[in-house]
Structures are given as structure tokens and as C-alpha cells.
Design a protein around this motif. Structure first.
Motif, mmCIF file in Angstrom:
data_model
loop_
_atom_site.group_PDB
_atom_site.id
_atom_site.type_symbol
_atom_site.label_atom_id
_atom_site.label_comp_id
_atom_site.label_asym_id
_atom_site.label_seq_id
_atom_site.Cartn_x
_atom_site.Cartn_y
_atom_site.Cartn_z
ATOM 1 N N THR A 1 -43.742 -51.730 54.644
ATOM 2 C CA THR A 1 -43.206 -52.882 55.373
ATOM 3 C C THR A 1 -44.324 -53.865 55.696
ATOM 4 O O THR A 1 -44.176 -55.069 55.517
ATOM 5 C CB THR A 1 -42.503 -52.430 56.666
ATOM 6 O OG1 THR A 1 -41.485 -51.512 56.334
ATOM 7 C CG2 THR A 1 -41.909 -53.610 57.405
ATOM 8 N N SER A 2 -45.462 -53.359 56.176
ATOM 9 C CA SER A 2 -46.575 -54.257 56.494
ATOM 10 C C SER A 2 -47.126 -54.893 55.231
ATOM 11 O O SER A 2 -47.526 -56.050 55.219
ATOM 12 C CB SER A 2 -47.669 -53.517 57.250
ATOM 13 O OG SER A 2 -48.216 -52.497 56.457
ATOM 14 N N GLU B 1 -47.226 -59.018 54.252
ATOM 15 C CA GLU B 1 -48.473 -59.688 53.917
ATOM 16 C C GLU B 1 -48.403 -60.415 52.577
ATOM 17 O O GLU B 1 -49.284 -61.188 52.244
ATOM 18 C CB GLU B 1 -49.615 -58.661 53.888
ATOM 19 C CG GLU B 1 -49.953 -58.107 55.250
ATOM 20 C CD GLU B 1 -50.981 -56.986 55.175
ATOM 21 O OE1 GLU B 1 -51.454 -56.672 54.057
ATOM 22 O OE2 GLU B 1 -51.298 -56.438 56.245
ATOM 23 N N GLN C 1 -46.198 -48.622 56.226
ATOM 24 C CA GLN C 1 -47.210 -49.222 55.362
ATOM 25 C C GLN C 1 -46.575 -50.161 54.346
ATOM 26 O O GLN C 1 -47.069 -51.262 54.108
ATOM 27 C CB GLN C 1 -47.998 -48.133 54.641
ATOM 28 C CG GLN C 1 -48.950 -47.385 55.542
ATOM 29 C CD GLN C 1 -49.634 -46.236 54.815
ATOM 30 O OE1 GLN C 1 -49.316 -45.948 53.674
ATOM 31 N NE2 GLN C 1 -50.557 -45.590 55.506
#
Length: 149
Positions: free
Chosen positions: A112-113, A117, A110
Motif C-alpha cells: 500500500t505504501s 509512492e 508495504q
């Protein structure tokens, strides 16, 4: 008092049975019985007596072997139960650690994502130093100016 005597007697009987099992299971016992079986060849007159002795040995040895094996298997069963309990505890620990690792991995995925973004930064400030993107033709102090062509 009677229970103590029975317990002591059981321990003595088990010990004797195990020792007899070990004795009858040795190679020396095989050699002794081989020699014993060859005695009638040397002294044929003793054949009836040796046959009687042989039957007595069988009558004593077979039940002693069965009891000795039962006593030895009780110990093996107890060790197997202890090993099983220890393995269940280890499995429980491994499952807890796996759940912890899955939670950490999910959190890492989470973050990393979320990091992927984020918009790219034009300038990065670390302590008292500022790094400016040199490919960008805009004025770093004035964010509203258009890049020069």
C-alpha cells in the motif's frame, strides 16, 4: 496374573466406592436417616440398638465417602489434564495463525505504501483502449509539449 487380579479388584473397589458415594449423597438417604433417627421416639426400648447401628453406619459411610470422592476427583483431574492439553494445542494454532496474519498485514502495508509512492499516470492503457486525462492540456502523443494556457 497377580497384576490382573489386583487391577480387577481395584476396579471393583472403585466402583463400589463411587456407588456408595452416590447412594449416601442422595436425598433418599437423607430421608431414610431422618426416619431412622425418629424411631427411638416411637419405640424407646430400641434406642441402644439403633445407636449401635448408627455408629456402624458412620464407621462404614465416612471412609466410603472419602474413597468415592477420591475416585471421582481422579476422573475430574484426568479430564482437566486432557482439556488443558487440548487448549494448549488450540493456543499454538492461534499463535501460528496470528503470526501468519501479521506477516500478511505487514506485506499489505508495504504494498500500500509503495502504491502511494508511485507517480500519477497521465494515461492508462487497458488492453486495446487508452484513457487520457482530460484535465491535462498536453498532447497525449507528444509528451514533450507544454500545456496550453
Amino acid at each position: 496374573m497377580e497384576k490382573t487380579i489386583k487391577t480387577v479388584l481395584d476396579k471393583v473397589n472403585d466402583s463400589i466406592a463411587v456407588k456408595m458415594t452416590m447412594l449416601f449423597g442422595s436425598i433418599w438417604c437423607v430421608y431414610a436417616f431422618l426416619v431412622f433417627s425418629l424411631v427411638p421416639l416411637a419405640v424407646p426400648a430400641w434406642q441402644n440398638t439403633l445407636l449401635y447401628v448408627s455408629n456402624c453406619i458412620q464407621l462404614v459411610a465416612l471412609p466410603a465417602l472419602m474413597v468415592g470422592n477420591a475416585v471421582l476427583s481422579r476422573g475430574a483431574d484426568r479430564r482437566a489434564a486432557e482439556d488443558h492439553q487440548a487448549l494448549l494445542e488450540i493456543l499454538s494454532d492461534v499463535r501460528e495463525e496470528l503470526a501468519d496474519l501479521r506477516a500478511k498485514t505487514a506485506g499489505l502495508a508495504q504494498s500500500t505504501s509503495a502504491a502511494l509512492e508511485r507517480p500519477e499516470m497521465e494515461s492508462l492503457s487497458i488492453s486495446d483502449q487508452t484513457f487520457v486525462d482530460l484535465d491535462d492540456k498536453t498532447d497525449p502523443d507528444n509528451k514533450n509539449t507544454q500545456p496550453t494556457a
